[in-house]
Scaffold this active site. Sequence first.
Site, PDB file in Angstrom:
ATOM      1  N   HIS B 127       0.862  -1.177   0.000  1.00 30.23           N
ATOM      2  CA  HIS B 127       0.000   0.000   0.000  1.00 30.23           C
ATOM      3  C   HIS B 127       0.911   1.244   0.000  1.00 30.23           C
ATOM      4  CE1 HIS B 127      -2.790   2.983   1.789  1.00 30.23           C
ATOM      5  NE2 HIS B 127      -3.764   2.194   1.394  1.00 30.23           N
ATOM      6  N   ASP B 204       2.923  -4.632   7.998  1.00 36.67           N
ATOM      7  CA  ASP B 204       1.718  -3.823   7.833  1.00 36.67           C
ATOM      8  C   ASP B 204       0.526  -4.780   7.890  1.00 36.67           C
ATOM      9  OD1 ASP B 204      -0.516  -2.540   6.901  1.00 36.67           O
ATOM     10  OD2 ASP B 204       0.409  -1.767   5.058  1.00 36.67           O
ATOM     11  N   GLN B 207      -4.709  -5.097   6.649  1.00 37.21           N
ATOM     12  CA  GLN B 207      -5.715  -5.970   6.024  1.00 37.21           C
ATOM     13  C   GLN B 207      -5.709  -7.367   6.630  1.00 37.21           C
ATOM     14  OE1 GLN B 207      -7.988  -5.005   4.038  1.00 37.21           O
ATOM     15  NE2 GLN B 207      -7.202  -3.017   3.367  1.00 37.21           N
ATOM     16  N   LYS B 230     -10.671  -0.695   9.992  1.00 36.21           N
ATOM     17  CA  LYS B 230     -10.859  -1.881   9.146  1.00 36.21           C
ATOM     18  C   LYS B 230     -11.214  -3.088  10.002  1.00 36.21           C
ATOM     19  CE  LYS B 230      -7.368  -0.115   5.983  1.00 36.21           C
ATOM     20  NZ  LYS B 230      -8.089   0.366   4.801  1.00 36.21           N
ATOM     21  N   CYS B 368      -4.718   2.662  -3.747  1.00 34.17           N
ATOM     22  CA  CYS B 368      -3.452   3.137  -3.165  1.00 34.17           C
ATOM     23  C   CYS B 368      -2.347   2.111  -3.338  1.00 34.17           C
ATOM     24  CB  CYS B 368      -3.608   3.476  -1.685  1.00 34.17           C
ATOM     25  SG  CYS B 368      -4.685   4.866  -1.406  1.00 34.17           S
TER      26      CYS B 368
HETATM   27  C1  PLP Z   1      -2.465  -2.753   3.400  1.00 32.46           C
HETATM   28  C2  PLP Z   1      -2.778  -1.394   3.932  1.00 32.46           C
HETATM   29  N1  PLP Z   1      -1.831  -0.700   4.571  1.00 32.46           N
HETATM   30  C3  PLP Z   1      -2.075   0.528   5.062  1.00 32.46           C
HETATM   31  C4  PLP Z   1      -3.288   1.131   4.925  1.00 32.46           C
HETATM   32  C5  PLP Z   1      -3.476   2.507   5.469  1.00 32.46           C
HETATM   33  O1  PLP Z   1      -4.367   2.504   6.535  1.00 32.46           O
HETATM   34  P1  PLP Z   1      -4.888   3.854   7.174  1.00 32.46           P
HETATM   35  O2  PLP Z   1      -5.419   4.684   6.051  1.00 32.46           O
HETATM   36  O3  PLP Z   1      -5.963   3.417   8.114  1.00 32.46           O
HETATM   37  O4  PLP Z   1      -3.749   4.495   7.860  1.00 32.46           O
HETATM   38  C6  PLP Z   1      -4.300   0.463   4.261  1.00 32.46           C
HETATM   39  C7  PLP Z   1      -5.618   1.108   4.076  1.00 32.46           C
HETATM   40  O5  PLP Z   1      -6.232   1.056   3.035  1.00 32.46           O
HETATM   41  C8  PLP Z   1      -4.046  -0.835   3.757  1.00 32.46           C
HETATM   42  O6  PLP Z   1      -4.990  -1.514   3.105  1.00 32.46           O
END
Ligand code: PLP
Lengths: 149, 410
Positions: B127, B204, B207, B230, B368
Site C-alpha cells: 500500500h 503492515d 488488512q 478496518k 493506493c
Molecule cells: C495494506 C494497507 N496498509 C495501510 C493502509 C493505510 O491505513 P490507514 O489509512 O488506516 O492508515 C491500508 C488502508 O487502506 C491498507 O490496506
Amino acid sequence: MDNLRELYQEVILDHNKNKRNYRKIDNPDGFAHGVNPLCGDQIDVYLNLRDGVVADVSFDGHGCAICTSSASMMTVALKGKTEADAQALFESFHHALTDDEPHPEDVPLGKLNVLTGVKEFPVRVKCATLAWHTFDAALKKIQGEISTE
Amino acid sequence: MNNVAQYDVESIRNDFPILGEKIHGRPLVYLDNAASSQHPAQVINAIKELYESGYSNIHRGVHQLSQDATKAYENARATVRGFIHADCIHEIVFTSGTTESINLVAQSYARPLLKKGDEILITHMEHHSNIVPWQMVCEQTGAELKVVPISDRGELELDCFSELLCERTKLVAVGHVSNALGTVNPIKRIIDMAHALNVPVLVDGAQAVPHIPVNVQDLDCDFYAFSGHKLYGPTGIGVLYGKENILSKMPPYKGGGDMILSVSFEKTEYNALPYKFEAGTPNIAGAIGLGAAIEYVQNIGLGAIAAHEHGLLEYATSKLRQIDGLRIIGEAEQKAGLVSFVLDQVHPHDIGTMLDMEGVAIRTGHHCAQPVMEYFKVPATARASFAMYNTFEEIDVLAESINKTIGMFS
Ligand SMILES: Cc1ncc(COP(=O)(O)O)c(C=O)c1O
Ligand SMILES: [Zn+2]
C-alpha cells in the site's frame, strides 16, 4: 435505474465503443496529458490550429465510459470551431455539469447535451470534464507559446 | 458440529445497524470492507456511553471521571495486547492508524539509524502508506529503497527476497495481506529469513487483523501496524506494536504533553513506554471504541470469522470465474478477504456506478497500490471485500449486478 439510463445513454455507449478521432497526431501544435487520479482515467489530447480555427483534434489513452465518450464527442464538437467558440463551448459544458446558477452567456451544447445526466452523479463529473480540461490545457499552451514569441 | 455450521450470520448482521439501510431503494450489500468496515451496536454504544457518562481527559485529573476514562483507555490497550498476543502492555502504542504507525517507525527508528549505502526492503504489492514513508526517509538519509518483485499470480518472489536481503538491509517492511490482491504473504518465513541476518521486520497488518489471528510473539516480528477502522472500530485510531527493547531505544516521534516526565528549558525527560510515543491528548473515544470492536470480534471468534469469510471468498471466486470477460487480479494460493477483478468491456469506474445503483458498494480505483496496477497493466480494478457479516446471497447479488452491467455495455 432511470438515472442510470440517463447516464449511460445509447449515444454515450456508442461513443465509448466506437471512439471518434481516437488517434495520435504527429507533431501537433498543441498537446496535453490529463489524469483523473480517482479512477485512473488518463487521456492525451492533440490539437492542430489553422488561422485560429480547430483544424484537427484527437485523443488517445484510456478511461471509463463517461470519460472516453465525452472525449470522443468533444473532438467531434470542436472540429471547425474558432478558438473563441471552442472556449465558450468548454465553459458552457462545464457550467451545465457543475453549476446550478444560470449563465445567460452560455452557448447551446447541441449533441453534448446527452452528457448532462452526469450531473446527477457528482463523483463522475470529473470523468466527463477531463477531456475538456485537457483540451483547454493544450490550447492554452499554444496561446502561451504564441504570446511569448 | 463445526464452526461454520454454528456461525449465525443473521444474528451478527442484526448487531450492525447500517446493514438495514437501503441504497437507491435496494438493500445495502456492503462489499467495501477493505476500505473501512461497519460498526456493531456494541462499538457505537461504547462510544455513546463514554460521552454520555464517562468522558474526561485522561492521565491528568484526580477527579473521578478522569480516573474512569483513564481506566477505560488503558483497558482498551490491554484488550489490544491480548488480541495480538504481545508480551506486555507497554509495547502497544496507540496511533491514528496504520499510516501513522509506519511513519513513526520510519522517522523514529529508521531515520536516526540509516546512512548512505543502507537499504530498506519492501515489496511490489505494498500500500502507498508502506512505500512513501520509506521513500521519505531514504531521501532524508541517502539510503536506498529495494523492492521485492511479485509473480503473475500476485505472490511474492521469495527467491528474489532472499537475494535482495543482505548486510546492507536495515529493515524489511512487508504487508501481511495485500489490499489490492488479497494475497496472504508468508510473513513468518520472511521474518525468519530476515532475522537470520539480524534484520528487523515491520509488518503492515491493516488488512490482516480482521481476517487472520495474529500472534506477534510467534511471528517474532519487530513491529506490527494496523488500523481500527478496518476492524469494525472507529477511524482515527490505530496501533503500533513494537518490541520493548526496540521501542525503548527509539526517540519520541512527536513532542508535547503526556510524552514527558519533566520539562525544563534545559532538558526534558521522556516518559516511559508507550506514553513516550503518545504526545498530546490521544483519541480517547477511538481507543475505547477499538477495544469494544476487538471484544466483539473475540466473542464471535476470529477462527470462526476466518472460516466464514474463506467460504465467501471461495464462493465469490468460483461465481466470478464463470462470468465471461471477467479477469480476477490476484490468484495467490493463500488469499484473504477480497476479490479484485476487471472486465474486458467495462471500465472499473463504470462497474462501480452500475453496482452502486443496485445497492452494492465496492471499491474501484488503484486502491493506493499503483505499483500493483502497473504490474498487472490495468489502470484500476474493481474490488469486492468481505467481512464477518457478508452472506452468500450477497455474493449472488454481486454476480447478478456484474452480469447486468456487462449486458448494458455490450
Ligand atoms: C495494506 C494497507 N496498509 C495501510 C493502509 C493505510 O491505513 P490507514 O489509512 O488506516 O492508515 C491500508 C488502508 O487502506 C491498507 O490496506
Ligand atoms: Zn472515470
